[in-house]
Design an enzyme around this catalytic site. Structure first.
Site, mmCIF file in Angstrom:
data_model
loop_
_atom_site.group_PDB
_atom_site.id
_atom_site.type_symbol
_atom_site.label_atom_id
_atom_site.label_comp_id
_atom_site.label_asym_id
_atom_site.label_seq_id
_atom_site.Cartn_x
_atom_site.Cartn_y
_atom_site.Cartn_z
ATOM 1 N N SER A 118 4.792 2.375 7.979
ATOM 2 C CA SER A 118 4.423 1.247 7.131
ATOM 3 C C SER A 118 5.597 0.792 6.284
ATOM 4 O O SER A 118 6.214 1.605 5.582
ATOM 5 C CB SER A 118 3.266 1.624 6.205
ATOM 6 N N ASP A 141 0.061 -7.548 1.528
ATOM 7 C CA ASP A 141 0.538 -6.165 1.633
ATOM 8 C C ASP A 141 2.066 -6.083 1.624
ATOM 9 O O ASP A 141 2.659 -5.280 2.345
ATOM 10 C CB ASP A 141 -0.041 -5.479 2.883
ATOM 11 N N HIS A 174 0.812 -1.228 0.000
ATOM 12 C CA HIS A 174 0.000 0.000 0.000
ATOM 13 C C HIS A 174 0.844 1.276 0.000
ATOM 14 O O HIS A 174 0.355 2.347 -0.334
ATOM 15 C CB HIS A 174 -1.025 -0.006 1.149
#
Length: 314
Positions: A149, A70, A40
């Protein structure tokens, strides 16, 4: 030091839904310039800039991506002298309560380190926009904020045990619950992303419901465990093997239950208590083309059904 193996990733996208200012983190994977991050972070990126802790920046290109877990791999043409690959540990050895550290770039603040503990293991996390779950996710209370992230979750030996991927909060900022994709999942998927650009996930093609006490009573089961198949996807491995979905609705305690489907109690000799057990077994042990043996109950009668696993559809 470990932080030299963590990079800052800045992306320019036409649609920027997930990361504030298009900033994420990444982990140096090897001396070839491969960097691991979250899908993402780089999804729909028009430009990717990778910045090392000492300030040098390089353009990055996407090598492969897997939205179902992911995970993504990007590559930079950087000199070996600044590539400091991090060592990957065994996420199966993690224990609840164990101390862990997260390194990343929260709000663009590079090289930030936060510490906490493993809050729980074996969580299922929805994979954004896929309709599937990521199994075996690590829950931690290490502060993971936007920009973290794609950065590493480390054990006290400095080994990567997870990739920080999400926070559970109403504001989007840290609220005590962070999630990391386990290192063993990463180690299984990344080589395929480097060589093929994608990873083929094993898939059998059912929806199911975990058996609770009310459903166990209707089905006249001694214990509330196992899963009942609700629907079987057309042309899926499960349909080809003859797995039967539910078709009858019964009411108990003012709630409706769909019954009549096969009840799965074992997969390859391992007990199935809930759907997580099947997802975890497929993720850990199986690849496309392998077979599994399901022990089921159909109309109260035990049966064994062999299924040949296929690739999960997009």
């Amino acid at each position: 030091t470990t932080e030299q193996g963590v990079v800052s990733i800045t992306v320019q996208k036409s649609t920027d839904l997930f990361e504030k200012n298009g900033i994420g983190s990444g982990i140096v994977y090897d001396n070839q310039g491969y960097i691991i991050t979250n899908n993402h972070v780089i999804e729909n990126a028009e430009k990717i800039i990778v910045t090392f802790i000492e300030g040098t920046s390089f353009n990055g290109k996407t090598v492969g991506a897997d939205p179902f877990t992911d995970i993504a791999v990007i590559k930079v043409e950087a000199p070996v002298s600044i590539l400091n690959p991090l060592k990957f540990g065994d996420s199966l050895l993690l224990k609840v309560g164990e101390h862990v550290t997260a390194i990343g770039n929260p709000f663009g603040l590079s090289g930030s380190m936060t510490s906490g503990i493993v809050s729980q293991l074996g969580r299922n996390l929805p994979a954004q926009g896929t309709g599937f779950l990521i199994p075996e996710v690590i829950q931690t209370d290490s502060a993971i904020n936007p920009g973290n992230s794609g950065g590493p979750l480390l054990n006290m030996k400095g080994e990567v045990v997870g990739i920080n991927t999400a926070i559970y909060s109403r504001t989007g900022d840290f609220s005590g619950v962070g999630f990391s994709i386990p290192s063993n999942t990463v180690s299984k998927i990344v080589p395929s992303l480097i060589s093929n650009g994608t990873y083929d996930h094993p898939w059998i093609g059912i929806t199911s419901v975990d058996i609770d006490p009310d459903l166990a009573k209707i089905l006249e089961l001694k214990q509330a465990k196992g899963i009942q198949v609700i629907s079987v996807v057309q042309n899926s491995p499960a349909q080809k093997a003859g797995i039967v979905g539910s078709s009858i609705i019964k009411e108990i305690n003012d709630s409706k239950h769909t019954i009549g489907g096969d009840i799965i109690v074992e997969i390859d000799g391992k007990e199935v208590r809930k759907i997580d057990d099947i997802l975890t077994h497929l993720q850990r042990e199986k690849s496309v083309g392998d077979t599994i043996m399901l022990k089921i109950l159909r109309d109260g009668q035990p049966m064994e059904i062999k299924i040949t696993i296929e690739q999960r559809p997009k």
